[in-house]
Scaffold this active site. Sequence first.
Site, PDB file in Angstrom:
ATOM      1  CD  GLN A   1      -2.624  -1.216   2.611  1.00  0.00           C
ATOM      2  OE1 GLN A   1      -3.086  -0.222   3.135  1.00  0.00           O
ATOM      3  NE2 GLN A   1      -2.747  -2.412   3.170  1.00  0.00           N
TER       4      GLN A   1
ATOM      5  CG  HIS B   1      -7.368  -4.167  10.462  1.00  0.00           C
ATOM      6  ND1 HIS B   1      -8.029  -5.352  10.290  1.00  0.00           N
ATOM      7  CD2 HIS B   1      -7.699  -3.412   9.385  1.00  0.00           C
ATOM      8  CE1 HIS B   1      -8.735  -5.305   9.175  1.00  0.00           C
ATOM      9  NE2 HIS B   1      -8.558  -4.138   8.611  1.00  0.00           N
TER      10      HIS B   1
ATOM     11  CB  ALA C   1      -0.735   0.926  14.789  1.00  0.00           C
TER      12      ALA C   1
ATOM     13  CD  GLU D   1     -13.856   2.639   7.611  1.00  0.00           C
ATOM     14  OE1 GLU D   1     -14.425   3.723   7.442  1.00  0.00           O
ATOM     15  OE2 GLU D   1     -13.949   1.694   6.805  1.00  0.00           O
TER      16      GLU D   1
HETATM   17  C1  LIG Z   1      -9.671  -0.027   6.296  1.00  0.00           C
HETATM   18  S1  LIG Z   1      -7.998   0.316   5.932  1.00  0.00           S
HETATM   19  C2  LIG Z   1      -7.977   2.092   6.202  1.00  0.00           C
HETATM   20  C3  LIG Z   1      -6.859   2.736   5.443  1.00  0.00           C
HETATM   21  C4  LIG Z   1      -6.778   4.259   5.597  1.00  0.00           C
HETATM   22  N1  LIG Z   1      -6.737   4.665   6.982  1.00  0.00           N
HETATM   23  C5  LIG Z   1      -7.931   4.907   4.903  1.00  0.00           C
HETATM   24  O1  LIG Z   1      -8.805   5.369   5.631  1.00  0.00           O
HETATM   25  O2  LIG Z   1      -7.942   4.967   3.670  1.00  0.00           O
HETATM   26  C6  LIG Z   1      -7.079  -0.309   7.349  1.00  0.00           C
HETATM   27  C7  LIG Z   1      -5.584  -0.019   7.256  1.00  0.00           C
HETATM   28  O3  LIG Z   1      -4.923  -0.407   8.484  1.00  0.00           O
HETATM   29  C8  LIG Z   1      -3.646  -0.916   8.137  1.00  0.00           C
HETATM   30  N2  LIG Z   1      -3.137  -1.694   9.267  1.00  0.00           N
HETATM   31  C9  LIG Z   1      -3.636  -2.862   9.759  1.00  0.00           C
HETATM   32  N3  LIG Z   1      -2.925  -3.265  10.835  1.00  0.00           N
HETATM   33  C10 LIG Z   1      -1.967  -2.322  11.055  1.00  0.00           C
HETATM   34  C11 LIG Z   1      -0.941  -2.169  12.043  1.00  0.00           C
HETATM   35  N4  LIG Z   1      -0.783  -3.058  13.015  1.00  0.00           N
HETATM   36  N5  LIG Z   1      -0.139  -1.095  11.956  1.00  0.00           N
HETATM   37  C12 LIG Z   1      -0.284  -0.179  10.966  1.00  0.00           C
HETATM   38  N6  LIG Z   1      -1.259  -0.260  10.014  1.00  0.00           N
HETATM   39  C13 LIG Z   1      -2.087  -1.317  10.056  1.00  0.00           C
HETATM   40  C14 LIG Z   1      -3.935  -1.723   6.888  1.00  0.00           C
HETATM   41  O4  LIG Z   1      -2.788  -2.082   6.173  1.00  0.00           O
HETATM   42  C15 LIG Z   1      -4.861  -0.763   6.143  1.00  0.00           C
HETATM   43  O5  LIG Z   1      -4.121   0.156   5.407  1.00  0.00           O
END
Ligand SMILES: C[S@@+](CC[C@H](N)C(=O)[O-])C[C@H]1O[C@@H](n2cnc3c(N)ncnc32)[C@H](O)[C@@H]1O
Length: 279
Positions: free
Chosen positions: A106, A150, A129, A146
């Site tokens: 991404q 995760h 995160a 959002e």
């Molecule tokens: C539903 S998407 C939202 C993406 C972005 N915030 C948006 O609103 O367009 C969830 C995002 O959380 C990221 N993600 C999931 N677990 C994560 C983690 N532990 N640390 C950082 N990013 C994470 C995913 O890769 C994805 O890009």
Amino acid sequence: MKDQQINLPYFDVLLTLLDSGHPEIDLAFGRHVHWGYWSNPEQALNTPEDFSKAAEQLSCEVYSAANVKNGQSVLDVGCGFGGTIASLNEQFLGMNLVGLNIDERQLEKARKKVVPQNGNTLRFEQGNACALPFPDQSFDVVLAVECIFHFPDRQQFFQEAFRVLKPGGHLSLSDFVPIAWFLPFMRLFNSKSSNPGFYGNFDLQYTAKRYRKLAAKTGFEQLLERNITVNTLPTYKFLWTLKQDFKLEDFSAFSQTSIIALISQLELLRYMIFSFLKK
Ligand SMILES: C[S@@+](CC[C@H](N)C(=O)[O-])C[C@H]1O[C@@H](n2cnc3c(N)ncnc32)[C@H](O)[C@@H]1O
């Protein structure tokens, strides 16, 4: 984190569709990967153009809750394809913008798409995160649009956000939040297994009360708790249209999205924006 530890099937589908060049998918999800926000949901048009405007507005609603101003340092955690960073880059001047994501695929797209303007600097970094790769007190604002469901642990993320924020800094986020009495039913729906469905691992068990307690525990003052469920509901109609147009037959995508749509319409699961202050 290595690629094999990232299990986000919906992003695998999205990346395949984007790479095979579908303009509708690019318009709807090439910038933001989240639900839309309609000020007048009854006027939603159910087109990719209309959805992309609503997705843009949702980002604005989240960063407005953090009181973003020109000249600030902003960290967008779980930044997807960089849509919120792109929006801040277009709207504000003299910013230091950083997007963080666990998924390098991404970030590659984000780096190609978002070019600094308005005297802003920006960068996209890979990381988790819950272990932010930044020094203490380095940001005025931390955003998580959002994506917090995760993260491996909300408390660790809050502690990390508190650490990297300057005093007076804001944390603002959006999340799907169950109402208290529905929590036992949400436990059945939660996905934390070796074989999760379309949306990968997620935890939708954090009630508004738990957020209030978490804020107090980690040293934040809660400034805002806003229920915007009704403004997001046209998202589901749009997703059904995409499913039909692109013949997306994945059963878990259908079943998980149907459940979320139903319990959101019944307001058992709310779409909420929160904002917190580090005093
Ligand atoms: C539903 S998407 C939202 C993406 C972005 N915030 C948006 O609103 O367009 C969830 C995002 O959380 C990221 N993600 C999931 N677990 C994560 C983690 N532990 N640390 C950082 N990013 C994470 C995913 O890769 C994805 O890009």
